[in-house]
Design a protein around this motif. Sequence first.
Motif, PDB file in Angstrom:
ATOM      1  N   LEU A 129       7.051 -10.236  -2.832  1.00 17.42           N
ATOM      2  CA  LEU A 129       7.044  -9.609  -1.513  1.00 17.42           C
ATOM      3  C   LEU A 129       7.941  -8.373  -1.436  1.00 17.42           C
ATOM      4  N   ALA A 130       8.951  -8.302  -2.298  1.00 15.48           N
ATOM      5  CA  ALA A 130       9.840  -7.139  -2.281  1.00 15.48           C
ATOM      6  C   ALA A 130       9.073  -5.842  -2.534  1.00 15.48           C
ATOM      7  N   ARG A 131       8.006  -5.926  -3.317  1.00 11.97           N
ATOM      8  CA  ARG A 131       7.237  -4.729  -3.665  1.00 11.97           C
ATOM      9  C   ARG A 131       6.358  -4.241  -2.528  1.00 11.97           C
ATOM     10  N   VAL A 132       6.077  -5.115  -1.558  1.00 11.14           N
ATOM     11  CA  VAL A 132       5.142  -4.731  -0.485  1.00 11.14           C
ATOM     12  C   VAL A 132       5.768  -4.890   0.900  1.00 11.14           C
ATOM     13  N   ARG A 133       7.080  -5.088   0.968  1.00  9.51           N
ATOM     14  CA  ARG A 133       7.718  -5.381   2.261  1.00  9.51           C
ATOM     15  C   ARG A 133       7.686  -4.202   3.232  1.00  9.51           C
ATOM     16  N   HIS A 134       7.476  -2.977   2.748  1.00  5.59           N
ATOM     17  CA  HIS A 134       7.467  -1.811   3.637  1.00  5.59           C
ATOM     18  C   HIS A 134       6.085  -1.556   4.243  1.00  5.59           C
ATOM     19  N   ALA A 143       7.695 -11.431   6.209  1.00  6.78           N
ATOM     20  CA  ALA A 143       7.330 -12.221   5.028  1.00  6.78           C
ATOM     21  C   ALA A 143       8.419 -12.141   3.966  1.00  6.78           C
ATOM     22  N   PHE A 144       8.949 -10.927   3.753  1.00  9.08           N
ATOM     23  CA  PHE A 144       9.992 -10.761   2.734  1.00  9.08           C
ATOM     24  C   PHE A 144      11.276 -11.473   3.127  1.00  9.08           C
ATOM     25  N   LEU A 145      11.686 -11.330   4.395  1.00 14.63           N
ATOM     26  CA  LEU A 145      12.939 -11.937   4.834  1.00 14.63           C
ATOM     27  C   LEU A 145      12.914 -13.456   4.724  1.00 14.63           C
ATOM     28  N   THR A 146      11.773 -14.070   5.023  1.00 10.12           N
ATOM     29  CA  THR A 146      11.694 -15.525   4.914  1.00 10.12           C
ATOM     30  C   THR A 146      11.918 -15.972   3.470  1.00 10.12           C
ATOM     31  N   ALA A 147      11.313 -15.248   2.517  1.00  9.65           N
ATOM     32  CA  ALA A 147      11.479 -15.603   1.101  1.00  9.65           C
ATOM     33  C   ALA A 147      12.903 -15.329   0.634  1.00  9.65           C
ATOM     34  N   ARG A 148      13.464 -14.176   1.040  1.00  9.13           N
ATOM     35  CA  ARG A 148      14.830 -13.827   0.638  1.00  9.13           C
ATOM     36  C   ARG A 148      15.824 -14.851   1.152  1.00  9.13           C
ATOM     37  N   ASN A 149      15.683 -15.235   2.427  1.00  8.34           N
ATOM     38  CA  ASN A 149      16.597 -16.211   3.003  1.00  8.34           C
ATOM     39  C   ASN A 149      16.485 -17.565   2.320  1.00  8.34           C
TER      40      ASN A 149
END
Length: 203
Positions: A129-134, A143-149
Amino acid sequence: MTPELRDGDGHAALKRVALIVALLNLGYFGVEATVAAMIASVALFADSVDFLEDATVNLLVMVALGWSAARRKWVGMALAGLLLVPGIAALWTAADKLLSASATVPDAVPLTLTGLGALAVNATAALLLARVRHHGGSLGLAAFLTARNDVIANLAIIAAGFATAATQSIWPDLVVGIGIALLNLGAAHEVYEAAIEPGELRA
């Protein structure tokens, strides 16, 4: 290549990644919820609910990306509220355990091993998700924040497993469960702020 086409390609990539992450989360939700029930772990219960919530977030992202930017803004705001669900569930379970006269200390070994498995799943999701978070405005960010957390939460669960083994106390598990709740409060605020920014309408 025009900016519109680049946005379209970015949205398509986000949809593909969101589907993969949703399936990963649904699969591990069952694993973690089962172990949480077996060993009476607040931290694992909170994290299992979080896996289910993450799957829902990513499925909503897939659907909402086909909508107008204005409608995506409202979905982004709704996702901010959805991020609160695991936190509320964790606080409820923690309070129930604290009020119980015979609170059970969770087994440290399955607590740690399940946390390691969750870490592997969430680290994979976060990298994807880091590659498509923008892309997709607040949707991609949610989506990215949920995975990062979840990666942060899983590291805490593993630490709680070692602390539980050393102390034979309910507190490491309880503290991590409450910490997961607070982490999701912060993520909800970030997503809400992203959703209401004027730039979201142009995402």
